[in-house]
Scaffold this active site. Structure first.
Site, PDB file in Angstrom:
ATOM      1  N   GLY A  63       0.839  -1.198   0.000  1.00 42.73           N
ATOM      2  CA  GLY A  63       0.000   0.000   0.000  1.00 42.73           C
ATOM      3  C   GLY A  63       0.870   1.243   0.000  1.00 42.73           C
ATOM      4  O   GLY A  63       2.101   1.150   0.106  1.00 42.73           O
ATOM      5  N   LYS A  64       0.276   2.381  -0.117  1.00 43.70           N
ATOM      6  CA  LYS A  64       1.032   3.637   0.001  1.00 43.70           C
ATOM      7  C   LYS A  64       0.036   4.769   0.161  1.00 43.70           C
ATOM      8  O   LYS A  64      -1.119   4.667  -0.276  1.00 43.70           O
ATOM      9  CB  LYS A  64       1.872   3.884  -1.251  1.00 43.70           C
ATOM     10  CG  LYS A  64       3.069   4.777  -1.008  1.00 43.70           C
ATOM     11  CD  LYS A  64       4.230   4.002  -0.388  1.00 43.70           C
ATOM     12  CE  LYS A  64       5.430   4.873  -0.099  1.00 43.70           C
ATOM     13  NZ  LYS A  64       6.609   4.066   0.249  1.00 43.70           N
TER      14      LYS A  64
END
Ligand code: NAD
Length: 417
Positions: free
Chosen positions: A106-107
């Protein structure tokens, strides 16, 4: 001059498709693995210190969760875009798989120059952004961490906002926290230590001594500054370092402690007195043994790859090399330790932090470093073996290894319903 598409998500997808081709993945699997699971954009209204209001735009992307909860940092930077966050989230997916961590990728990012905000404005921005993405994050869902221009204090505010809303202390919702709040010893240096371990392996493979090697480091933040110190301890010589405003070059070597003291005064490295000023562009082309991009994406591209003189490029930054540049460097016999391997020390110790938070039992720094070395060496060996098997670069090998692991997990889980 060759033209290339510098959209980071297109670049990330192109590296994925090279691996999919080598693995002969079917079209359905390619479609699943090249599409983010979830991408959310939120507006973040903030009351400024002068009583006015500003609205910032934030994103959070969970790219893939086949192997575990999404994991990835949060970036505060004026150039953040949704495509950049998608790219960074996909790289986290391949990085976690490359290291065999039980995470997806994720980010997050907020379009803001945090240096233009007061500490109180930064806190309100962080808390409101956290509140906007709160239903999507959690210790078993999606776990943020620091990235460019975010730090342990910001992680502490995220943890507190989440915990106050849920009504229970939740240490595992975020990693890279201060030690006073369930952080892990060794996390601050972990990204740099991981780069150091992979560099030792690459030097061994190339029969080149790290002691006495010359190094240029672009970016002197968490990753770059700690790396300069660690390589100094290994006897390597950092001859050039830079920050966003420019850098300094001295063939005799620069002392990391003096550089850090200079930065602490609020000065740019380009004004460091013991050396001559270099631009970020010049730094990449210096006659050094090892080049470490430790700042932002697309720094080594089709325009300058043929002028890179280092024998080894260690990607502390995410996405610093474009696919065209990668090809050029490979054909020129350069060793590129790819981002999804080289800078994975950060997420690996984040994983250790998450494990320590769950068990409420904290390790000594020596133990953290020792375990990190095991993970990094093992991953380097697997990547190098895969690259040999597929007759490709280390990046090619790292992607094949990672994509195969995520594809396997997807296959055995099956697609719901
Ligand atoms: P940081 O905010 O601590 O430092 C960033 C550094 O880059 C600063 O010195 C800044 O002045 C410099 N910089 C910014 N723009 C620049 C430019 N255009 N040219 C040269 N230098 C520039 O960030 P960080 O955490 O060290 O992250 C740096 C890179 O490492 C990013 O690509 C990040 O995604 C990657 N990374 C960080 C971690 C981590 O644990 N912090 C983990 C893995 C990868």
């Amino acid at each position: 001059m060759p033209r290339e598409n510098l959209n980071p998500f297109k670049i990330a997808q192109s590296y994925f498709h090279q691996a999919a081709e080598r693995l002969k993945l079917d079209d359905g699997m390619r479609a699943i693995l090249s599409t983010p699971k979830r991408a959310v954009t939120v507006s973040v209204p903030v009351r400024m210190d002068d009583g006015s209001y500003q609205v910032f735009i934030g994103h959070r992307v969970a790219y893939n969760m086949a192997r575990g909860p999404a994991k990835g940092g949060i970036r505060f930077h004026p150039d953040v875009t949704l495509d950049e966050v998608k790219a960074l989230a996909s790289w986290m997916t391949w990085k976690c798989a490359c290291l065999d961590l039980p995470f997806g990728g994720g980010k997050g990012g907020v379009v803001v120059d945090p240096h233009a905000l007061s500490i109180h404005e930064r806190e309100r921005l962080t808390r409101r952004y956290t509140s906007e993405i709160l239903p999507l994050i959690g210790p078993d869902q999606d776990i943020p961490a620091p990235d460019v221009y975010t730090d342990p204090q910001i992680m502490a505010w995220i943890m507190d906002t989440y915990s106050m809303t849920k009504g229970t202390t939740s240490l595992g919702v975020v990693t890279g926290k201060p030690l006073a709040l369930g952080g892990s010893k060794g996390r601050d240096k972990a990204t740099a230590r991981g780069v150091q371990f992979t560099l030792r392996e690459a030097c061994r493979g190339r029969k080149m001594a790290l002691r006495g090697a010359t190094v240029a480091i672009q970016g002197y933040g968490n990753a770059g500054s700690h790396l300069a110190t660690l390589l100094h301890e290994d006897g390597a010589r950092s001859v050039a370092v830079s920050d966003s405003r420019g850098g300094v070059y001295n063939t005799k070597g620069l002392n990391p402690a003096e550089l850090t003291a200079h930065k602490k005064k609020g000065e740019s490295l380009k004004t460091f007195p013991r050396g001559k000023a270099v631009t970020n562009r010049q730094l990449l082309e210096l006659p050094v043994d090892i080049l470490v991009p430790a700042a932002l994406e697309n720094q080594i591209n089709a325009n300058n790859a043929s002028r890179v003189r280092a024998k080894i490029v260690a990607e502390a930054a995410n996405g610093p090399t474009t696919p065209m540049a990668d090809d050029i460097l490979f054909k020129r016999g350069k060793i590129v330790i790819p981002d999804i391997l080289a800078n994975a020390g950060g997420v690996t110790v984040s994983y250790f932090e998450w494990v320590q938070d769950f068990s409420s039992f904290f390790w000594d720094e020596d133990e953290v470093d020792r375990r990190l070395e095991v993970y990094m060496k093992r991953a380097y060996g697997s990547v190098a073996d895969t690259a040999t098997k597929f007759k490709c670069s280390l990046r090619g090998g790292a992607y094949v290894l990672a994509v195969e692991r995520v594809a396997d997990a997807t296959r055995v889980r099956g697609i719901f319903p």
